[in-house]
Design a protein around this motif. Structure first.
Motif, mmCIF file in Angstrom:
data_model
loop_
_atom_site.group_PDB
_atom_site.id
_atom_site.type_symbol
_atom_site.label_atom_id
_atom_site.label_comp_id
_atom_site.label_asym_id
_atom_site.label_seq_id
_atom_site.Cartn_x
_atom_site.Cartn_y
_atom_site.Cartn_z
ATOM 1 N N THR A 78 -11.527 -1.410 -3.674
ATOM 2 C CA THR A 78 -11.503 -0.268 -2.580
ATOM 3 C C THR A 78 -10.182 0.483 -2.379
ATOM 4 O OG1 THR A 78 -10.657 -1.778 -0.622
ATOM 5 C CG2 THR A 78 -13.099 -1.736 -1.167
ATOM 6 N N TYR A 79 -10.315 1.516 -1.830
ATOM 7 C CA TYR A 79 -9.195 2.559 -1.638
ATOM 8 C C TYR A 79 -7.852 1.633 -0.915
ATOM 9 C CZ TYR A 79 -12.003 6.432 -2.944
ATOM 10 O OH TYR A 79 -13.037 7.381 -3.422
ATOM 11 N N GLU A 80 -8.433 1.048 0.240
ATOM 12 C CA GLU A 80 -7.411 0.413 0.810
ATOM 13 C C GLU A 80 -6.759 -0.994 0.076
ATOM 14 O OE1 GLU A 80 -8.699 -0.043 5.551
ATOM 15 O OE2 GLU A 80 -10.442 0.167 4.153
ATOM 16 N N GLU A 81 -7.563 -1.394 -0.543
ATOM 17 C CA GLU A 81 -6.961 -2.632 -1.466
ATOM 18 C C GLU A 81 -6.010 -2.282 -2.320
ATOM 19 O OE1 GLU A 81 -10.760 -5.963 -1.159
ATOM 20 O OE2 GLU A 81 -10.790 -4.235 -2.592
ATOM 21 N N MET A 82 -6.261 -1.052 -3.131
ATOM 22 C CA MET A 82 -5.378 -0.489 -4.209
ATOM 23 C C MET A 82 -4.287 0.081 -3.445
ATOM 24 S SD MET A 82 -5.311 0.164 -7.492
ATOM 25 C CE MET A 82 -3.660 -0.451 -7.301
ATOM 26 N N LEU A 83 -4.343 0.659 -2.377
ATOM 27 C CA LEU A 83 -3.097 1.145 -1.643
ATOM 28 C C LEU A 83 -2.134 -0.025 -1.226
ATOM 29 C CD1 LEU A 83 -1.608 3.551 -0.363
ATOM 30 C CD2 LEU A 83 -3.018 3.582 1.712
ATOM 31 N N GLU A 84 -2.752 -1.103 -0.922
ATOM 32 C CA GLU A 84 -1.936 -2.117 -0.489
ATOM 33 C C GLU A 84 -1.216 -2.853 -1.621
ATOM 34 O OE1 GLU A 84 -1.176 -3.240 2.233
ATOM 35 O OE2 GLU A 84 -2.507 -3.218 3.887
ATOM 36 N N MET A 85 -2.123 -2.942 -2.954
ATOM 37 C CA MET A 85 -1.532 -3.659 -4.073
ATOM 38 C C MET A 85 -0.240 -2.797 -4.396
ATOM 39 S SD MET A 85 -4.620 -4.998 -6.144
ATOM 40 C CE MET A 85 -5.785 -6.607 -5.611
ATOM 41 N N ALA A 86 -0.641 -1.207 -4.411
ATOM 42 C CA ALA A 86 0.481 -0.391 -4.861
ATOM 43 C C ALA A 86 1.646 -0.473 -4.185
ATOM 44 C CB ALA A 86 -0.186 1.088 -5.075
ATOM 45 N N SER A 87 1.573 -0.615 -2.980
ATOM 46 C CA SER A 87 2.641 -0.486 -1.891
ATOM 47 C C SER A 87 3.467 -2.149 -2.202
ATOM 48 C CB SER A 87 2.333 -0.464 -0.576
ATOM 49 O OG SER A 87 1.297 -1.380 -0.102
ATOM 50 N N ARG A 124 0.791 6.784 -3.814
ATOM 51 C CA ARG A 124 0.588 8.086 -3.106
ATOM 52 C C ARG A 124 -0.784 8.720 -3.955
ATOM 53 N NH1 ARG A 124 5.524 12.037 -3.796
ATOM 54 N NH2 ARG A 124 5.830 10.762 -5.500
ATOM 55 N N ALA A 125 -1.002 8.334 -5.100
ATOM 56 C CA ALA A 125 -2.257 8.687 -5.605
ATOM 57 C C ALA A 125 -3.416 7.855 -5.123
ATOM 58 C CB ALA A 125 -2.156 8.293 -7.179
ATOM 59 N N ALA A 126 -3.157 6.810 -4.602
ATOM 60 C CA ALA A 126 -4.219 5.751 -3.886
ATOM 61 C C ALA A 126 -4.559 6.280 -2.590
ATOM 62 C CB ALA A 126 -3.716 4.371 -3.856
ATOM 63 N N GLU A 127 -3.531 6.763 -1.942
ATOM 64 C CA GLU A 127 -3.461 7.500 -0.416
ATOM 65 C C GLU A 127 -4.317 8.482 -0.603
ATOM 66 O OE1 GLU A 127 -0.542 8.465 3.228
ATOM 67 O OE2 GLU A 127 0.178 8.148 1.247
ATOM 68 N N LEU A 128 -4.009 9.589 -1.714
ATOM 69 C CA LEU A 128 -4.618 10.746 -1.526
ATOM 70 C C LEU A 128 -6.093 10.687 -2.191
ATOM 71 C CD1 LEU A 128 -2.146 13.117 -3.608
ATOM 72 C CD2 LEU A 128 -3.044 13.504 -1.551
ATOM 73 N N ALA A 129 -6.678 9.767 -2.814
ATOM 74 C CA ALA A 129 -7.849 9.297 -3.167
ATOM 75 C C ALA A 129 -8.520 8.754 -1.955
ATOM 76 C CB ALA A 129 -7.719 8.193 -4.392
ATOM 77 N N MET A 130 -8.126 7.899 -1.413
ATOM 78 C CA MET A 130 -8.581 7.383 -0.065
ATOM 79 C C MET A 130 -8.923 8.551 0.989
ATOM 80 S SD MET A 130 -7.715 4.479 2.237
ATOM 81 C CE MET A 130 -6.023 4.714 2.831
ATOM 82 N N ARG A 131 -7.909 9.460 1.090
ATOM 83 C CA ARG A 131 -8.093 10.453 2.089
ATOM 84 C C ARG A 131 -9.028 11.543 1.645
ATOM 85 N NH1 ARG A 131 -2.851 13.765 2.814
ATOM 86 N NH2 ARG A 131 -2.008 11.608 3.078
ATOM 87 N N HIS A 132 -8.972 11.903 0.490
ATOM 88 C CA HIS A 132 -10.049 12.737 -0.029
ATOM 89 C C HIS A 132 -11.445 12.357 -0.707
ATOM 90 C CE1 HIS A 132 -7.228 16.097 0.923
ATOM 91 N NE2 HIS A 132 -6.251 15.359 0.311
ATOM 92 N N GLN A 133 -11.456 11.145 -0.708
ATOM 93 C CA GLN A 133 -12.772 10.288 -1.248
ATOM 94 C C GLN A 133 -12.902 10.612 -2.773
ATOM 95 O OE1 GLN A 133 -14.891 8.132 0.896
ATOM 96 N NE2 GLN A 133 -12.781 7.731 1.529
ATOM 97 N N VAL A 134 -11.763 10.667 -3.529
ATOM 98 C CA VAL A 134 -11.951 10.965 -4.833
ATOM 99 C C VAL A 134 -12.235 9.732 -5.687
ATOM 100 C CG1 VAL A 134 -10.709 11.657 -6.729
ATOM 101 C CG2 VAL A 134 -10.416 13.146 -4.641
ATOM 102 N N VAL A 135 -13.398 9.610 -6.445
ATOM 103 C CA VAL A 135 -13.586 8.428 -7.146
ATOM 104 C C VAL A 135 -12.859 8.363 -8.505
ATOM 105 C CG1 VAL A 135 -15.168 6.982 -8.633
ATOM 106 C CG2 VAL A 135 -15.908 8.097 -6.497
ATOM 107 N N VAL A 136 -11.688 7.267 -8.421
ATOM 108 C CA VAL A 136 -10.695 7.079 -9.512
ATOM 109 C C VAL A 136 -11.097 5.974 -10.335
ATOM 110 C CG1 VAL A 136 -8.192 6.841 -10.054
ATOM 111 C CG2 VAL A 136 -8.949 8.145 -8.110
ATOM 112 N N GLN A 137 -10.826 6.308 -11.686
ATOM 113 C CA GLN A 137 -11.099 5.173 -12.520
ATOM 114 C C GLN A 137 -9.681 5.001 -13.660
ATOM 115 O OE1 GLN A 137 -13.918 3.462 -16.212
ATOM 116 N NE2 GLN A 137 -13.951 5.571 -15.899
ATOM 117 N N VAL A 138 -9.064 3.825 -13.463
ATOM 118 C CA VAL A 138 -7.935 3.443 -13.972
ATOM 119 C C VAL A 138 -8.309 2.501 -15.307
ATOM 120 C CG1 VAL A 138 -5.762 2.119 -13.989
ATOM 121 C CG2 VAL A 138 -6.761 3.221 -11.941
#
Length: 280
Positions: free
Chosen positions: A70-79, A88-102
């Motif tokens: 989830t966006y939230e989990e990725m944001l926590e892990m990144a921080s 910041r990329a994870a935060e932007l993805a969560m805010r704008h609901q962009v599906v991201v693949q790493v």
């Protein structure tokens, strides 16, 4: 249709229209922002790893790659120190609901998808164990236990651009004084000590103790919202390994503890196993 936009990342215009760089991981943030602006179905970010793992595979050999997070989990892990994706990329993805693949630049294997919580049908209670070595601990002993003392400590630190993370206060038996422990970034330790020393007459603390040899270990998972006992299992697991917890902090989907740096590997592997994250 049929057109390919080639846009340089890592840079942009500031609020006054001046060209500026976006800092470490700025290319990730650029990609997500562009994907949002263009209405892309997915934003693929190619890196030197093939996805997001349950822990650092260089330390936890049984760590496994997650299909989705989830966006939230990725944001926590990144921080918390996971360097797979910039926070910041994870935060932007969560805010704008962009599906991201790493995914990896070196092979064609599927990566890890960053998605909304509702897109994950079977959500584990804990999705990952992260750590950060960029921590230093400061303890002030014998400070007066009165209203306003915390503001007198953290106000000057804020004015000096020193970010404070974990905080714990222990009151004395007489109720007149207390010990206050908090963490700052390792790079800010000397500056924090200098700032606190400058207001010693105001704070009237007895002693300032510092320790840069600490690490913050965290368990992360959106399943914590609906499941009890996550913190209990963490504390019991560390206790069984003889690892002393110095500071604790929590959020809705995270439990973090500060421990001695020498126990980093043992703590990560033990917690990874305790939460059934090991790759079979």
């Amino acid at each position: 249709a049929g057109e390919v936009a080639v846009v340089p990342g890592f840079q942009g215009l500031g609020h006054r229209g001046r060209l500026t760089t976006l800092g470490r991981g700025g290319s990730d943030a650029s990609a997500v922002a562009l994907a949002s602006a263009l209405g892309a179905d997915i934003c693929n970010i190619y890196t030197d790893v093939d996805g997001v793992y349950t822990s650092d595979p260089r330390i936890v050999t049984k760590a496994r790659k997650l299909d989705k997070i989830t966006y939230e989990e990725m944001l926590e892990m990144a921080s918390l120190g996971a360097k797979v994706l910039q926070s910041r990329a994870a935060e932007l993805a969560m805010r704008h609901q962009v599906v991201v693949q790493v995914l990896s630049s070196f092979d064609n294997s599927p990566g890890t998808l960053l998605v909304d919580e509702d897109a994950i049908v079977e959500q584990r209670v804990v999705s990952g164990v992260a750590y950060s070595r960029d921590e230093a601990k400061i303890t002030l002993t014998g400070i007066p236990d009165r209203p306003g003392i915390a503001a007198s400590i953290f106000g000057p630190l804020s004015d000096a651009s020193v970010n404070v993370d974990m905080i714990v206060q222990n009151a004395s038996d007489d109720g007149a004084s207390a010990d206050l422990t908090f963490t700052v970034g390792k790079a800010d330790l000397d500056r924090a000590i200098e700032v606190i020393g400058g207001v010693r007459d105001l704070l009237q603390y007895q002693e300032l103790l510092s320790d840069p040899n600490v690490v913050k270990v965290s368990v992360i998972g959106v399943g914590m919202r609906t499941h009890a006992g996550v913190a209990k299992k963490m504390f019991e697991t560390l206790a069984e390994k003889g690892i002393n917890i110095q500071v604790i902090s929590t959020s809705e989907i995270k439990v973090s503890v500060l421990i001695s740096e020498e126990y980093t590997e043992l703590a990560l592997r033990s917690l990874h196993t305790a939460y059934d994250l090991d790759d079979e």
